[in-house]
Design a protein around this motif. Structure first.
Motif, PDB file in Angstrom:
ATOM      1  N   PHE A 251     -53.273-105.055  68.459  1.00 29.17           N
ATOM      2  CA  PHE A 251     -51.873-104.625  68.386  1.00 29.17           C
ATOM      3  C   PHE A 251     -51.531-104.304  66.943  1.00 29.17           C
ATOM      4  N   PHE A 252     -51.205-103.030  66.667  1.00 28.49           N
ATOM      5  CA  PHE A 252     -50.812-102.591  65.330  1.00 28.49           C
ATOM      6  C   PHE A 252     -49.322-102.284  65.304  1.00 28.49           C
ATOM      7  N   SER A 253     -48.612-102.824  64.296  1.00 34.34           N
ATOM      8  CA  SER A 253     -47.175-102.555  64.183  1.00 34.34           C
ATOM      9  C   SER A 253     -46.725-102.766  62.745  1.00 34.34           C
ATOM     10  N   ASP A 254     -45.605-102.130  62.405  1.00 34.28           N
ATOM     11  CA  ASP A 254     -45.058-102.318  61.062  1.00 34.28           C
ATOM     12  C   ASP A 254     -43.746-103.093  61.088  1.00 34.28           C
ATOM     13  N   GLY A 255     -43.366-103.632  62.255  1.00 28.20           N
ATOM     14  CA  GLY A 255     -42.089-104.336  62.277  1.00 28.20           C
ATOM     15  C   GLY A 255     -41.962-105.293  63.434  1.00 28.20           C
ATOM     16  N   ALA A 256     -41.020-106.215  63.297  1.00 29.48           N
ATOM     17  CA  ALA A 256     -40.723-107.133  64.389  1.00 29.48           C
ATOM     18  C   ALA A 256     -39.981-106.370  65.483  1.00 29.48           C
ATOM     19  N   PRO A 257     -40.083-106.801  66.723  1.00 25.29           N
ATOM     20  CA  PRO A 257     -39.444-106.083  67.829  1.00 25.29           C
ATOM     21  C   PRO A 257     -37.918-106.134  67.729  1.00 25.29           C
ATOM     22  N   ASN A 258     -37.282-105.062  68.184  1.00 19.33           N
ATOM     23  CA  ASN A 258     -35.813-105.041  68.197  1.00 19.33           C
ATOM     24  C   ASN A 258     -35.273-104.378  69.461  1.00 19.33           C
ATOM     25  N   SER A 259     -36.155-104.167  70.455  1.00 19.94           N
ATOM     26  CA  SER A 259     -35.761-103.480  71.687  1.00 19.94           C
ATOM     27  C   SER A 259     -36.507-104.092  72.861  1.00 19.94           C
ATOM     28  N   PHE A 260     -35.930-103.974  74.047  1.00 19.57           N
ATOM     29  CA  PHE A 260     -36.665-104.395  75.236  1.00 19.57           C
ATOM     30  C   PHE A 260     -36.182-103.602  76.439  1.00 19.57           C
ATOM     31  N   SER A 261     -36.975-103.664  77.493  1.00 15.60           N
ATOM     32  CA  SER A 261     -36.696-102.880  78.699  1.00 15.60           C
ATOM     33  C   SER A 261     -36.416-103.784  79.887  1.00 15.60           C
ATOM     34  N   SER A 262     -35.640-103.290  80.819  1.00 17.35           N
ATOM     35  CA  SER A 262     -35.371-103.953  82.100  1.00 17.35           C
ATOM     36  C   SER A 262     -34.497-103.023  82.930  1.00 17.35           C
ATOM     37  N   PHE A 263     -34.159-103.481  84.146  1.00 14.07           N
ATOM     38  CA  PHE A 263     -33.107-102.831  84.923  1.00 14.07           C
ATOM     39  C   PHE A 263     -31.779-103.430  84.468  1.00 14.07           C
ATOM     40  N   PHE A 264     -30.931-102.613  83.851  1.00 20.19           N
ATOM     41  CA  PHE A 264     -29.670-103.108  83.315  1.00 20.19           C
ATOM     42  C   PHE A 264     -28.512-102.711  84.226  1.00 20.19           C
ATOM     43  N   PRO A 265     -27.646-103.672  84.574  1.00 26.18           N
ATOM     44  CA  PRO A 265     -26.415-103.306  85.280  1.00 26.18           C
ATOM     45  C   PRO A 265     -25.496-102.522  84.338  1.00 26.18           C
ATOM     46  N   THR A 266     -24.911-101.455  84.852  1.00 24.37           N
ATOM     47  CA  THR A 266     -24.054-100.618  84.015  1.00 24.37           C
ATOM     48  C   THR A 266     -22.713-100.396  84.705  1.00 24.37           C
ATOM     49  N   ASN A 267     -21.803 -99.771  83.972  1.00 23.59           N
ATOM     50  CA  ASN A 267     -20.510 -99.435  84.552  1.00 23.59           C
ATOM     51  C   ASN A 267     -20.522 -98.050  85.196  1.00 23.59           C
ATOM     52  N   GLN A 268     -21.729 -97.480  85.321  1.00 23.63           N
ATOM     53  CA  GLN A 268     -21.890 -96.217  86.027  1.00 23.63           C
ATOM     54  C   GLN A 268     -22.613 -96.518  87.336  1.00 23.63           C
ATOM     55  N   SER A 269     -21.918 -96.502  88.441  1.00 23.03           N
ATOM     56  CA  SER A 269     -22.504 -96.937  89.712  1.00 23.03           C
ATOM     57  C   SER A 269     -23.743 -96.116  90.080  1.00 23.03           C
ATOM     58  N   ALA A 270     -23.756 -94.859  89.736  1.00 28.65           N
ATOM     59  CA  ALA A 270     -24.899 -94.013  90.081  1.00 28.65           C
ATOM     60  C   ALA A 270     -26.136 -94.359  89.240  1.00 28.65           C
ATOM     61  N   CYS A 271     -25.939 -95.101  88.156  1.00 27.94           N
ATOM     62  CA  CYS A 271     -27.047 -95.437  87.255  1.00 27.94           C
ATOM     63  C   CYS A 271     -27.634 -96.807  87.572  1.00 27.94           C
ATOM     64  N   ASN A 272     -26.827 -97.699  88.194  1.00 31.49           N
ATOM     65  CA  ASN A 272     -27.269 -99.074  88.443  1.00 31.49           C
ATOM     66  C   ASN A 272     -28.537 -99.113  89.287  1.00 31.49           C
ATOM     67  N   ASN A 273     -29.505 -99.871  88.812  1.00 36.10           N
ATOM     68  CA  ASN A 273     -30.761-100.105  89.530  1.00 36.10           C
ATOM     69  C   ASN A 273     -31.492 -98.813  89.885  1.00 36.10           C
ATOM     70  N   ASN A 274     -31.128 -97.748  89.180  1.00 36.19           N
ATOM     71  CA  ASN A 274     -31.777 -96.469  89.424  1.00 36.19           C
ATOM     72  C   ASN A 274     -33.164 -96.442  88.798  1.00 36.19           C
ATOM     73  N   LYS A 275     -33.249 -96.885  87.566  1.00 26.89           N
ATOM     74  CA  LYS A 275     -34.526 -96.991  86.872  1.00 26.89           C
ATOM     75  C   LYS A 275     -34.353 -97.861  85.637  1.00 26.89           C
ATOM     76  N   ALA A 276     -35.474 -98.464  85.236  1.00 28.56           N
ATOM     77  CA  ALA A 276     -35.432 -99.332  84.069  1.00 28.56           C
ATOM     78  C   ALA A 276     -35.292 -98.500  82.797  1.00 28.56           C
ATOM     79  N   GLY A 277     -34.654 -99.089  81.815  1.00 30.05           N
ATOM     80  CA  GLY A 277     -34.478 -98.412  80.537  1.00 30.05           C
ATOM     81  C   GLY A 277     -34.644 -99.373  79.387  1.00 30.05           C
ATOM     82  N   THR A 278     -34.590 -98.837  78.183  1.00 32.82           N
ATOM     83  CA  THR A 278     -34.754 -99.618  76.959  1.00 32.82           C
ATOM     84  C   THR A 278     -33.449 -99.657  76.199  1.00 32.82           C
ATOM     85  N   ILE A 279     -33.079-100.866  75.772  1.00 34.04           N
ATOM     86  CA  ILE A 279     -31.910-101.046  74.915  1.00 34.04           C
ATOM     87  C   ILE A 279     -32.411-101.520  73.561  1.00 34.04           C
TER      88      ILE A 279
END
Length: 453
Positions: A251-279
């Protein structure tokens, strides 16, 4: 007169006994002296053949087919033996056999024999003229499964760094056997792209395609390290069903992690559980939260219904994401292996609020947890950290970035909460400048080849 004659006979007997004893004594001394030379020659011969088969084990990875690999291994073994057993050592003459290279179901067995003859001195009194010694050595190179993970985030896009990363990553691959080792290549930023996956249980790897992919890498985006480790474990545990005797993540990297992925609940009903994303949380304290980005691309923002085209760059993800999920579930909505909240260690995430602190801590927690699970699986984790920022405090808890990489590798000098000698102990190498990348990649390759024997 009789007494004098008897005395003369006794004197003669003593002389004969002394003479015989001297011959025996010289034989014993000769045996000790000449045997000592023999032991010295034997030790040197053993060391030379041992080193020769080890050198052959490293050289056998070079070449595009078994014929080339055999020639390279035999050449390396012969050269190493000649360098470590000088001509005429202690007056001996040596004959070294041609190293044997046997390929069998991914394992390479290397053997070598040698004989040396040395004229004796004292032992000639016992009728010996030459002392012969021999040595034989064998090395078995284990089969290897290697997941190679390369950071291509935007922080690496500075003068001279991309070129150094590309050239040294390509050189790293040249250490491994294209016909027997199995290698998967992937790069990551917001998401992870598996450039060349394992070809199931088929041995070997496509170094030419990997070289072309590495040379085409662009560098942009944030650091979603956990997603990269998830993909590395998935390649090792799922794509391959008949694992090799040695499994490694580099594993090669130049920094500590600052992001992660999951299925995120949102305030856009058409987006909820549609696909996982990264925040992403960024690196600055109380930084701006950006997202959502694709987990299967280096840097690709979501389009409608989550965002309209071009909107993400000026939008705070906390205005879209309503809460953090309780479990990491980017690849299976119902998966419950790695908790996100509430957790107390190693970094407290008491609730699912979408804040900079929570997102940053979750990113680091997930990375360490996934690396620990890889080690529980029996996989070695080797890490290479680049750049001065790794040695500087960052994030909401002012952590030193390279401590995370040490924890991933389970090195003895990692934080006390991380080191577990019962798990595979990996290697961490720090490269402060682009010029330091070459020796670091070489060190990791050497360590992998060492434990593969």
């Amino acid at each position: 007169m009789k007494t004098r004659a008897a005395h003369k006979r006794q004197k003669g007997s003593v002389s004969i006994i002394v003479a015989v004893s001297l011959i025996a004594l010289l034989g014993i001394i000769g045996l000790a002296v000449d045997s000592g030379f023999g032991y010295m020659i034997k030790a040197r011969l053993d060391a030379a053949t041992d080193g020769a088969v080890i050198a052959a084990g490293e050289a056998v990875t070079r070449g595009n087919n078994q014929t080339q690999q055999t020639a390279n291994a035999q050449q390396a073994a012969t050269a190493f033996f000649a360098a470590n057993y000088p001509t005429g050592f202690l007056g001996s003459s040596v004959t070294a056999g041609t190293p044997s290279i046997v390929f069998n179901a991914g394992t390479v067995t290397i053997g070598m024999t040698a004989q040396a003859s040395v004229p004796v001195t004292f032992m000639q009194t016992l009728g010996f003229r030459v002392l012969n010694v021999s040595a034989s050595s064998q090395a078995i190179r284990k089969t290897l499964d290697l997941a190679f993970v390369i950071d291509t985030t935007g922080s690496l896009n500075t003068s001279g760094v991309p070129a150094a990363v590309r050239s040294n990553a390509v050189a790293f691959l040249n250490n491994f056997d294209v016909t027997n080792d199995r290698v998967a290549l992937m790069h990551f930023a917001f998401g992870t792209v598996v450039d060349v996956p394992f070809n199931g249980n088929t041995r070997g790897f496509d170094r030419a395609t990997m070289t072309a992919d590495i040379n085409n890498y662009a560098f942009s985006g944030n650091t979603n390290s956990a997603e990269a480790i998830w993909n590395a474990r998935n390649q090792l545990n799922t794509v391959i069903t008949q694992p090799s005797s040695l499994r490694v993540i580099v594993f090669f990297s130049d920094g500590a992690p600052n992001s992660f992925s999951s299925f995120f609940p949102t305030n856009q009903s058409a987006c909820n559980n549609n696909k996982a994303g990264t925040i992403a949380s960024g690196d600055a304290t109380n930084g701006f939260l950006s997202g959502l980005d694709s987990i299967g691309a280096q840097s690709q923002q979501f389009a409608s219904p989550c965002y309209k085209s071009g909107q993400r760059a000026s939008s705070d993800a906390s205005t879209l994401v309503t809460a953090l999920p309780k479990w990491y579930n980017a690849h299976n909505f119902n998966e419950q292996i790695f908790p996100i909240w509430p957790v107390t260690a190693p970094r407290a995430v008491p609730n699912g609020n979408v804040t900079y602190v929570n997102v940053n801590r979750v990113s680091r927690n997930l990375l360490e947890a996934m690396a620990a699970q890889a080690r529980i699986d029996g996989t070695y984790v080797f890490t290479l950290g680049y750049g001065l920022t790794l040695a500087q405090p960052a994030g909401p808890d002012n952590e030193i970035g390279e401590e995370v990489l040490k924890c991933m590798a389970n090195t003895p000098d990692s934080l006390p909460r991380c080191y577990n000698p019962a798990q595979p102990v990996g290697v961490y190498c720090y490269a402060a400048t682009p010029n330091d990348l070459k020796p670091c990649f070489s060190q990791l390759a050497s360590q992998i080849l060492r434990i593969s024997k």
